[in-house]
Write a protein that holds these residues in place. Structure first.
Motif, PDB file in Angstrom:
ATOM      1  N   VAL A  54       1.048  -1.043  -0.118  1.00  0.00           N
ATOM      2  CA  VAL A  54      -0.018  -0.048   0.193  1.00  0.00           C
ATOM      3  C   VAL A  54       1.171   1.252  -0.028  1.00  0.00           C
ATOM      4  O   VAL A  54       0.964   2.565  -0.306  1.00  0.00           O
ATOM      5  CB  VAL A  54      -0.880   0.223   1.168  1.00  0.00           C
ATOM      6  CG1 VAL A  54      -2.069   1.504   1.775  1.00  0.00           C
ATOM      7  CG2 VAL A  54      -1.936  -1.324   1.016  1.00  0.00           C
ATOM      8  N   THR A  55       1.942   1.361   0.942  1.00  0.00           N
ATOM      9  CA  THR A  55       2.792   2.468   0.832  1.00  0.00           C
ATOM     10  C   THR A  55       3.343   2.578  -0.475  1.00  0.00           C
ATOM     11  O   THR A  55       4.402   3.239  -0.180  1.00  0.00           O
ATOM     12  CB  THR A  55       3.526   2.253   2.009  1.00  0.00           C
ATOM     13  OG1 THR A  55       4.487   0.786   1.655  1.00  0.00           O
ATOM     14  CG2 THR A  55       3.427   2.865   3.828  1.00  0.00           C
TER      15      THR A  55
ATOM     16  N   ARG B 177      -3.671   5.213  -2.246  1.00  0.00           N
ATOM     17  CA  ARG B 177      -3.230   4.335  -0.681  1.00  0.00           C
ATOM     18  C   ARG B 177      -4.984   3.955  -0.385  1.00  0.00           C
ATOM     19  O   ARG B 177      -4.554   2.967   0.231  1.00  0.00           O
ATOM     20  CB  ARG B 177      -2.626   5.313  -0.289  1.00  0.00           C
ATOM     21  CG  ARG B 177      -1.185   5.826  -0.517  1.00  0.00           C
ATOM     22  CD  ARG B 177       0.173   5.460   0.201  1.00  0.00           C
ATOM     23  NE  ARG B 177       0.075   6.291   1.749  1.00  0.00           N
ATOM     24  CZ  ARG B 177       0.167   7.920   1.704  1.00  0.00           C
ATOM     25  NH1 ARG B 177       0.400   7.944   1.131  1.00  0.00           N
ATOM     26  NH2 ARG B 177      -0.744   8.285   3.045  1.00  0.00           N
TER      27      ARG B 177
ATOM     28  N   ARG C 280      -6.128   1.295  -2.445  1.00  0.00           N
ATOM     29  CA  ARG C 280      -5.418  -0.022  -2.881  1.00  0.00           C
ATOM     30  C   ARG C 280      -5.493  -0.850  -1.254  1.00  0.00           C
ATOM     31  O   ARG C 280      -5.900  -1.924  -0.733  1.00  0.00           O
ATOM     32  CB  ARG C 280      -4.049   0.080  -2.994  1.00  0.00           C
ATOM     33  CG  ARG C 280      -3.721   0.730  -4.127  1.00  0.00           C
ATOM     34  CD  ARG C 280      -2.399   0.464  -3.803  1.00  0.00           C
ATOM     35  NE  ARG C 280      -2.021   0.982  -6.033  1.00  0.00           N
ATOM     36  CZ  ARG C 280      -0.620   0.768  -6.177  1.00  0.00           C
ATOM     37  NH1 ARG C 280      -0.037   0.289  -5.156  1.00  0.00           N
ATOM     38  NH2 ARG C 280      -0.194   0.999  -7.327  1.00  0.00           N
TER      39      ARG C 280
ATOM     40  N   ALA D 200      -3.405   2.264   5.036  1.00  0.00           N
ATOM     41  CA  ALA D 200      -2.918   3.731   4.408  1.00  0.00           C
ATOM     42  C   ALA D 200      -2.247   4.568   4.650  1.00  0.00           C
ATOM     43  O   ALA D 200      -1.735   5.017   4.019  1.00  0.00           O
ATOM     44  CB  ALA D 200      -4.711   3.988   4.006  1.00  0.00           C
TER      45      ALA D 200
END
Length: 194
Positions: free
Chosen positions: A9-10, A18, A21, A44
């Motif tokens: 995610v990062t 973000r 996702r 996130a």
């Protein structure tokens, strides 16, 4: 729902991406009802204030995840069909895409079917988004069937095979459903063209 492969995610720089996702991963792993906005925030790394400025409700976030899944699905099918020239090859590429997707660690069944099962009765917007994605896929398959010169009914049959393969693979925890559905699709196509 489609396959983008495993990602962090990062890796996404954009806070909107973000959040989508993170929500996608969480919804996929735990179900939509089990995931609160605080879990999305934590995954996130985006504040709740910022999340709610982008998505005024959890429903809006769910719809954004489904929209992203539609993009993933379409891109995955397009990538498998890329370079193929005949409608028959492109129809069978749908099942190649499924085989690839079923083999990923994040495969938990179709995100659209899962969302419909969880939320379809209580969120008409989610039901509408799921129906739209399924209708879009059916139109894609029907278009290829028309190019092939096969009877219209073949498109519905092939779509049902793809949908059933997703459910079967999720429940069985096996990629075999993609191979079985592809073999059935080949037989149906060949029979339709006789």
């Amino acid at each position: 729902m489609g396959s983008r492969g495993v990602f962090e995610v990062t890796d996404a720089v954009d806070p909107h991406e973000r959040v989508v996702r993170a929500a996608d991963q969480l919804f996929n792993a735990h179900g939509v009802h089990a995931v609160g906005m605080d879990k999305v925030r934590d995954a996130a790394g985006v504040s709740l204030k910022k999340i709610y400025s982008m998505f005024p409700s959890k429903e809006a976030l769910i719809l954004a995840v489904l929209e992203d899944r539609t993009r993933q699905w379409n891109a995955g099918i397009a990538a498998c069909a890329d370079g193929l020239s005949s409608p028959r090859e492109k129809l069978l590429a749908v099942f190649d895409f499924l085989l690839e997707w079923f083999g990923t660690d994040e495969f938990r069944g179709c995100a659209f079917i899962n969302a419909y099962g969880e939320l379809g009765a209580e969120m008409p917007s989610v039901a509408a988004a799921v129906r739209a994605q399924k209708a879009d896929f059916q139109r894609y398959v029907a278009g290829l069937v028309a190019e092939l010169g096969a009877p219209d009914g073949l498109g519905a049959q092939l779509s049902i095979l793809a949908e059933g393969a997703q459910t079967t693979a999720a429940i069985a925890g096996s990629v075999r459903a993609a191979d079985d559905a592809r073999a059935a699709a080949e037989a149906l196509i060949d029979q339709a063209l006789r």
